[in-house]
Design a protein around this motif. Structure first.
Motif, PDB file in Angstrom:
ATOM      1  N   GLN A  88       0.824  -1.210   0.000  1.00 40.09           N
ATOM      2  CA  GLN A  88       0.000   0.000   0.000  1.00 40.09           C
ATOM      3  C   GLN A  88       0.861   1.265   0.000  1.00 40.09           C
ATOM      4  N   GLU A  89       1.961   1.253   0.772  1.00 42.66           N
ATOM      5  CA  GLU A  89       2.858   2.407   0.779  1.00 42.66           C
ATOM      6  C   GLU A  89       3.489   2.612  -0.591  1.00 42.66           C
ATOM      7  N   ALA A  90       3.878   1.511  -1.246  1.00 39.58           N
ATOM      8  CA  ALA A  90       4.458   1.624  -2.583  1.00 39.58           C
ATOM      9  C   ALA A  90       3.448   2.208  -3.571  1.00 39.58           C
ATOM     10  N   GLU A  91       2.206   1.755  -3.483  1.00 43.73           N
ATOM     11  CA  GLU A  91       1.174   2.305  -4.366  1.00 43.73           C
ATOM     12  C   GLU A  91       0.936   3.780  -4.070  1.00 43.73           C
ATOM     13  N   ARG A  92       0.972   4.137  -2.776  1.00 44.68           N
ATOM     14  CA  ARG A  92       0.774   5.544  -2.410  1.00 44.68           C
ATOM     15  C   ARG A  92       1.920   6.414  -2.938  1.00 44.68           C
ATOM     16  N   ALA A  93       3.169   5.915  -2.811  1.00 42.01           N
ATOM     17  CA  ALA A  93       4.314   6.676  -3.342  1.00 42.01           C
ATOM     18  C   ALA A  93       4.217   6.815  -4.857  1.00 42.01           C
ATOM     19  N   LYS A  94       3.793   5.747  -5.506  1.00 41.95           N
ATOM     20  CA  LYS A  94       3.620   5.807  -6.965  1.00 41.95           C
ATOM     21  C   LYS A  94       2.571   6.831  -7.351  1.00 41.95           C
ATOM     22  N   PHE A  95       1.483   6.879  -6.563  1.00 42.48           N
ATOM     23  CA  PHE A  95       0.427   7.854  -6.839  1.00 42.48           C
ATOM     24  C   PHE A  95       0.937   9.286  -6.649  1.00 42.48           C
ATOM     25  N   ILE A  96       1.763   9.497  -5.591  1.00 45.94           N
ATOM     26  CA  ILE A  96       2.301  10.843  -5.340  1.00 45.94           C
ATOM     27  C   ILE A  96       3.207  11.284  -6.486  1.00 45.94           C
ATOM     28  N   VAL A  97       4.049  10.353  -6.976  1.00 48.07           N
ATOM     29  CA  VAL A  97       4.929  10.690  -8.102  1.00 48.07           C
ATOM     30  C   VAL A  97       4.115  11.027  -9.346  1.00 48.07           C
ATOM     31  N   GLU A  98       3.110  10.203  -9.634  1.00 50.33           N
ATOM     32  CA  GLU A  98       2.277  10.459 -10.805  1.00 50.33           C
ATOM     33  C   GLU A  98       1.531  11.788 -10.663  1.00 50.33           C
ATOM     34  N   LYS A  99       1.075  12.086  -9.444  1.00 44.05           N
ATOM     35  CA  LYS A  99       0.365  13.352  -9.221  1.00 44.05           C
ATOM     36  C   LYS A  99       1.316  14.536  -9.441  1.00 44.05           C
TER      37      LYS A  99
END
Length: 290
Positions: free
Chosen positions: A202-213
């Motif tokens: 979940q943390e990895a997905e959240r970091a990926k979302f932050i980068v994409e954002k």
């Protein structure tokens, strides 16, 4: 003292009493035979007959009322409907993880094999057979899979357990209508590892979302800057080509201010020069004389 010569006086009516006793005995035997020569087999049940002379008969009696010889024969009635049987077993997986698995099976005896079941297992056949074969089957099947595979391949595990259990139970003349896994519990260490893995994912997905954002915000800022630059360029060109563009902007600003004041609940008195409402003093000539 010699009692052979003693004469016993005859009791009046002795023959009638003896006849009544005989009639009573015969009537009692007849009543006993009438009440004990019939037995009922309820719905969903089957009966077999135990004879004191020949043992268990091979015939299976269906539902209904049947005759038997009192004292010589005794019916044994079986419930042939499917009944649930719950078992919990702790087994080790292929990667040496302890797994507590709960299994629910629907079992019933094979109706045409009831005499053999009674001869070999008795009436409590399920308690004698099912616990041993279920525990052994669960341990053998669970040992073929890793702990994670037991979760992801649960349907395949259930199908394998059912296949082996059905074959084992057939050897004891027991039919299995359904086999299903009800519970699957792992040790505390494995459960904690799974939760930590999920949190990391979940943390990895959240970091990926932050980068994409951030990338999207960057693109949006570039596009917005390009749009503003293009707008400023177009406005500059419009002003250079036609001085009335500034006058149009003043009129639009004055109209917005007038609408705001008109819809306000308070009364406002301001200079019309500051509010750009002095439209009469504006030079509305498109081509002013130089």
């Amino acid at each position: 003292m010699n009692l052979n010569n003693v004469k016993v006086p005859k009791v009046p009516g002795g023959g009638a009493v003896s006849a009544l006793v005989k009639i009573g005995i015969i009537g009692g035997l007849g009543l006993y035979g009438a009440t004990h020569s019939l037995y009922n087999v309820d719905g969903g049940h089957r009966a077999i007959m135990f004879n004191r002379l020949v043992g268990v008969k091979d015939k299976v009696y269906p539902e209904g009322t049947h005759l038997m010889v009192p004292w010589f024969e005794r019916p044994v009635i079986y419930d042939v409907r499917a009944r649930p049987y719950l078992v919990e077993s702790t087994s080790g997986s292929r990667d040496l993880q302890m797994v507590k698995i709960g299994l629910r099976v629907l079992t019933r005896p094979m109706a045409d094999q009831l005499p053999e079941i009674y001869r070999t297992l008795g009436e409590n056949y399920s308690e004698r057979v099912l616990p041993s074969i279920i525990h052994e089957t669960l341990k053998a099947v669970v040992a073929q899979y890793n702990a994670s595979q037991l979760i992801t391949q649960r349907e395949a595990v259930s199908r394998e357990i059912r296949k082996i259990l059905t074959q084992r139970a057939t050897n004891f003349n027991i039919a299995l209508d359904d086999v299903s896994i009800t519970t699957l519990t792992f040790g505390k260490e494995f459960t904690a590892a799974i939760e930590a893995k999920q949190v990391a994912a979940q943390e990895a997905e959240r970091a990926k979302f932050i980068v994409e954002k951030a990338e999207q915000d960057k693109r949006s800022a570039v596009i917005r800057a390009q749009g503003e630059a293009k707008s400023a360029q177009l406005i500059g060109q419009a002003i250079a080509n036609n001085q009335a563009f500034i006058t149009l902007r003043k009129i639009e600003a004055a109209r917005e201010i007038a609408q705001t004041i008109a819809h306000s609940a308070n009364k406002v008195y301001l200079s019309s020069d500051d509010l750009l409402l002095n439209l009469q003093q504006m030079n509305l000539d498109v081509n002013p004389s130089k």
